[in-house]
Structures are given as C-alpha cells and as structure tokens.
Design a protein around this motif. Structure first.
Motif, short mmCIF file in Angstrom:
data_model
loop_
_atom_site.label_atom_id
_atom_site.label_comp_id
_atom_site.label_asym_id
_atom_site.label_seq_id
_atom_site.Cartn_x
_atom_site.Cartn_y
_atom_site.Cartn_z
N ILE A 21 5.92 -11.68 8.53
CA ILE A 21 6.71 -11.64 8.39
C ILE A 21 7.50 -10.39 9.37
CG2 ILE A 21 7.78 -8.86 6.08
CD1 ILE A 21 6.26 -11.70 4.28
N ARG A 22 5.57 -9.79 9.96
CA ARG A 22 5.95 -8.97 10.89
C ARG A 22 7.19 -9.09 11.68
NH1 ARG A 22 0.40 -6.27 11.32
NH2 ARG A 22 1.44 -4.60 12.97
N ARG A 23 6.65 -10.41 12.39
CA ARG A 23 7.10 -11.09 13.50
C ARG A 23 8.80 -10.60 14.15
NH1 ARG A 23 3.66 -15.14 13.97
NH2 ARG A 23 4.99 -17.01 13.53
N ASP A 24 8.84 -11.22 12.41
CA ASP A 24 10.30 -10.90 12.00
C ASP A 24 10.45 -10.80 11.19
OD1 ASP A 24 13.23 -12.00 12.67
OD2 ASP A 24 12.41 -14.24 12.49
N GLU A 25 10.96 -9.38 10.88
CA GLU A 25 10.43 -7.92 9.66
C GLU A 25 12.59 -8.47 8.95
OE1 GLU A 25 9.44 -4.44 10.03
OE2 GLU A 25 10.31 -3.95 8.01
N PRO A 26 12.23 -8.77 7.77
CA PRO A 26 13.13 -8.78 7.00
C PRO A 26 13.99 -8.22 6.75
CG PRO A 26 11.40 -10.38 5.77
CD PRO A 26 11.28 -9.48 7.29
N ILE A 27 15.95 -7.79 6.55
CA ILE A 27 16.48 -7.11 6.62
C ILE A 27 16.29 -6.68 4.87
CG2 ILE A 27 18.79 -5.67 6.67
CD1 ILE A 27 19.69 -8.65 8.58
N PHE A 28 16.31 -6.88 4.20
CA PHE A 28 15.83 -6.57 2.68
C PHE A 28 14.83 -5.88 2.37
CE2 PHE A 28 20.59 -7.26 3.05
CZ PHE A 28 21.00 -6.37 3.20
N LEU A 29 13.72 -6.65 3.32
CA LEU A 29 12.78 -6.15 2.64
C LEU A 29 11.75 -5.10 2.76
CD1 LEU A 29 9.48 -7.31 0.25
CD2 LEU A 29 9.55 -8.25 3.00
N ARG A 30 11.61 -3.96 1.31
CA ARG A 30 11.12 -2.77 1.61
C ARG A 30 9.41 -2.73 1.91
NH1 ARG A 30 13.74 1.03 -2.42
NH2 ARG A 30 11.19 1.17 -3.35
N HIS A 31 9.13 -3.38 1.32
CA HIS A 31 7.52 -2.83 1.25
C HIS A 31 7.18 -4.50 0.90
CE1 HIS A 31 3.96 -2.06 -0.41
NE2 HIS A 31 3.74 -1.10 0.06
N ILE A 32 5.82 -4.75 1.00
CA ILE A 32 4.87 -6.15 0.90
C ILE A 32 3.48 -5.55 0.06
CG2 ILE A 32 4.66 -7.08 3.17
CD1 ILE A 32 4.71 -9.77 1.66
N GLN A 33 2.95 -6.11 -0.37
CA GLN A 33 1.89 -5.96 -1.36
C GLN A 33 0.87 -6.63 -0.94
OE1 GLN A 33 0.54 -3.37 -5.04
NE2 GLN A 33 -0.73 -5.37 -5.15
N PRO A 34 -0.17 -7.80 -0.31
CA PRO A 34 -1.08 -8.62 -0.76
C PRO A 34 -1.65 -8.59 -2.00
CG PRO A 34 -2.10 -7.60 0.83
CD PRO A 34 -0.55 -6.64 0.77
N VAL A 35 -1.51 -10.19 -2.78
CA VAL A 35 -2.91 -9.65 -4.14
C VAL A 35 -3.70 -10.05 -3.59
CG1 VAL A 35 -2.39 -10.06 -6.69
CG2 VAL A 35 -0.64 -9.82 -5.66
N ASP A 36 -4.93 -9.30 -3.82
CA ASP A 36 -6.33 -9.84 -3.00
C ASP A 36 -7.24 -9.89 -4.68
OD1 ASP A 36 -5.86 -9.60 -0.42
OD2 ASP A 36 -6.23 -7.30 -0.96
N LEU A 37 -6.16 -9.87 -5.66
CA LEU A 37 -6.87 -9.80 -7.33
C LEU A 37 -6.10 -9.63 -8.05
CD1 LEU A 37 -9.72 -10.06 -8.84
CD2 LEU A 37 -9.94 -7.69 -9.14
N ALA A 38 -5.98 -10.83 -8.97
CA ALA A 38 -5.20 -9.76 -10.43
C ALA A 38 -6.21 -9.55 -11.21
CB ALA A 38 -4.09 -11.25 -10.40
N LEU A 39 -5.60 -8.43 -12.27
CA LEU A 39 -6.51 -8.08 -12.92
C LEU A 39 -5.69 -8.65 -14.86
CD1 LEU A 39 -8.50 -5.15 -11.49
CD2 LEU A 39 -9.77 -7.32 -12.57
#
Ligand SMILES: C[S@@+](CC[C@H](N)C(=O)[O-])C[C@H]1O[C@@H](n2cnc3c(N)ncnc32)[C@H](O)[C@@H]1O
Length: 340
Positions: free
Chosen positions: A53-71
């Motif tokens: 995603i960083r190599r080819d950053e989408p125009i309309f993606l403002r933020h991305i958060q990885p999910v390491d854990l879902a509680l």
C-alpha cells in the motif's frame, strides 16, 4: 489472513475499495461505517500488505490500521483490562519508545469508555512497561477502533498507517483572522507531500480569493501573483509581496519562467482547470512544483483523475494524487513541471 481497518473521507470508501481491489488481489471488504470506514481482509501478512500500500498509495485511502488483536467487547472494566493486557503482552514493541494511543469509537459501540478515559488507562499501562506516552511525532502508534462488537487493536508507525492522526483526521488550529478554511488544504498538502514552500520565491495562485493559500505562501516568504475575478481579502490586496489581477485566469499570461511554484484551487470543472493550468505552464521554470485541486463533479472520480493527469501530463509529471482530509468533493495533485 490479516485484517485491517481502513478509513476514507465520507462517501469515498467505495473508491478506496476499488483501488485496493486492484492493488491486493483476493482481498475482501466489509463496510463498518457506511462510506467511510471498512475492513480489509487479505491473504498476505501484515508487513507485506502495508508495504504494498505504501509503494502505490491509493488516492482515497486516508488511514489503515492493522488488526493485531480483535477483542470481543464485554461492556465493562474488563475491556480496559484486556487492552492493558495487550500492551503488557507486547512490551518489547513499546518499551523505551514514544508511543501515541489513538482511539476511535464507532457510533453506538458498546465499548463504555470515552476516548480520554481509555487513553489515560493505556498511558498508565505504557508507563508501567517503560514506554513514553506521546501525542505527536511518536515512534509507534497503538491504534484502537471500537466497532459494534469488537475492539480492533493494532500497532504500527505513522508511515505504515499513512498518517500520525487518528483515522487520518488531521486537525489544524484555526488562527485569529484566518482568511479562509481553504488554507488548511494547502497546509495539509505541505505536510503530506513534504513540500518545502519556503524554498520557492515566486508563486502563481490561480483561483486565489479570498486568499487563504496566498496568505500561507506569504507566511513562507514568497512573492505571490494572485489571479481571481473575485475579491481578495483587503489585508492581502494591498500587501507589498502580492500582485492581484482581478481577472479570469484564462485571460492573462506571464513571461516564460516567471514562477517556480503554481497553485490552483479554482472551483471549476476539472477539464477547464487543467486547460487553465496548461495555459500557464510556459510561465513556470523547469522543475517548478504545482499543487492543484481537482473537483470531483462526476460519478466516476477515478476516471476523472486519470483523464486530468493525462491532460496535465503534457507539461507535468504527477508525483502524488491524494484526497486529503481537508478535501471535500475534490482531491489534490502534486505535480512537477517537465520543462522544455
Ligand atoms: C475555493 S475558492 C479558492 C479559495 C482559496 N484557495 C483560498 O485559500 O482562499 C475558488 C476560487 O476560484 C475562483 N475561480 C473560478 N474560476 C476562475 C477562473 N477562471 N480564473 C480565476 N479564478 C477562478 C473563484 O472566483 C473562487 O474565488
């Protein structure tokens, strides 16, 4: 399988999804907050997907958060306990580092804590393990999204998440006497594209009124030629480093190489904007930078952006195309003049 919480400006999530589908084959998507927040599930690992995603950053993606854990959200103090447990369990990730805690709540989430309360509890947990809670310029961000049933928790750098603001919602303080909200767009472009506006000397500002962008360029030490048939704010119209032409930008021309920066925020349909910018390209020095907003008036923004960057390609390389947080129904282009 890796999960991510993705955010775009309101109403533009479908276009971010369209871009991500092309970038990450096989990814699946689920809308969380219609039009603005959605979940991406990909086959690849966390680092691989974020790097792509960083190599080819989408125009309309403002933020991305990885999910390491879902509680699962219990709705009581055990939720804070589980979040503190995440911090302790990954102390190696945070210890000795400036760590920012970003918490976002979906409307109606059963997570019972206000952002400030949850943040205070997590800052305590971070101190316990030897991390330094930080607001800005953090080494690592602990990002938490409280959805309808789960706390989605992930850690990463601002570069990985595409922003050092929660959900990419960057806020600037409104100054006394600020001439227009539009100024925030150029301020955000300056940060996002790492511009050095102060390295320039002479700017052409097309569609300048009432003058928010002109005022920022003056603050950065430039001389500005402002073109707009509408009135410039009186504090700028008589400024010694401003030349104001109360004209339609298509009806004026300047000598070759007169400017080393062009900015254009005219509120006109994109093809006319592009023609106007091309009309002024000969007055730019080779390698001059340009910051241009593209109004998205039609239903196919990605197609519009392709057409406009192709048109502008006659005189400019497109370095970045991004919908900034302060862009409403528009995006911002960062261009470099090709020269002769
Ligand atoms: C969104 S406002 C610009 C705000 C400005 N960037 C600021 O920071 O205050 C758009 C401006 O474009 C101007 N505009 C529209 N068509 C134009 C043209 N053909 N030539 C010059 N200015 C134009 C409008 O008069 C209007 O003032």
């Amino acid at each position: 399988m890796t999960r991510f919480v993705c955010t775009s400006n309101h109403g533009f999530a479908p276009y971010a999804v369209e871009e991500l589908r092309r970038l990450i084959p096989g990814a699946s998507f689920r809308m969380i907050e219609p039009g603005a927040v959605f979940e991406l599930t990909a086959d690849g690992g966390r680092d691989e997907v974020l790097a792509r995603i960083r190599r080819d950053e989408p125009i309309f993606l403002r933020h991305i958060q990885p999910v390491d854990l879902a509680l699962p959200i219990a709705g009581g103090p055990e939720d804070l306990g589980a979040l503190a447990g995440f911090v302790r369990g990954r102390s190696g990730r945070f210890a000795g580092r400036r760590t920012a805690v970003h918490i976002r709540r979906r409307e109606g989430t059963p997570f019972p804590y206000a952002v400030s309360e949850a943040k205070a509890a997590l800052d305590d947990a971070l101190r316990e393990i030897g991390a330094e809670p930080a607001m800005q310029s953090a080494d690592v961000i602990l990002s938490i999204y409280a959805s309808g049933s789960e706390l989605l928790v992930g850690a990463g750098t601002a570069e990985e998440m595409l922003s050092d603001w929660p959900g990419g919602a960057i806020r600037f303080r409104r100054e006394d006497g600020q001439i227009s909200r539009a100024k925030f767009k150029l301020l955000e472009a300056e940060r996002t594209f790492n511009l050095r506006l102060d390295k320039h000397e002479r700017a052409l500002d097309i569609g300048a009124a009432p003058g928010g962008w002109t005022s920022l360029l003056l603050e950065r030490g430039l001389r500005v030629t402002a073109v707009d048939p509408a009135d410039l704010h009186p504090s700028l119209a008589g400024h010694p480093r401003v030349t104001w032409l109360k004209r339609n930008a298509g009806d004026v021309s300047f000598p070759p190489g007169a400017f080393d920066l062009l900015v254009c925020d005219m509120n006109w349909e994109p093809a006319t904007m592009a023609k106007t910018v091309l009309h002024h390209a000969p007055s730019l020095q080779a390698g001059a930078e340009a910051i241009v907003t593209v109004k998205l008036l039609h239903r196919k923004p990605l197609q519009t952006i392709r057409n406009i960057t192709e048109m502008l390609g006659r005189a400019f390389h497109t370095r970045r195309a991004k919908q900034l947080f302060h862009n409403r129904d528009e995006i911002t282009l960062y261009l470099i003049h090709k020269g002769e």
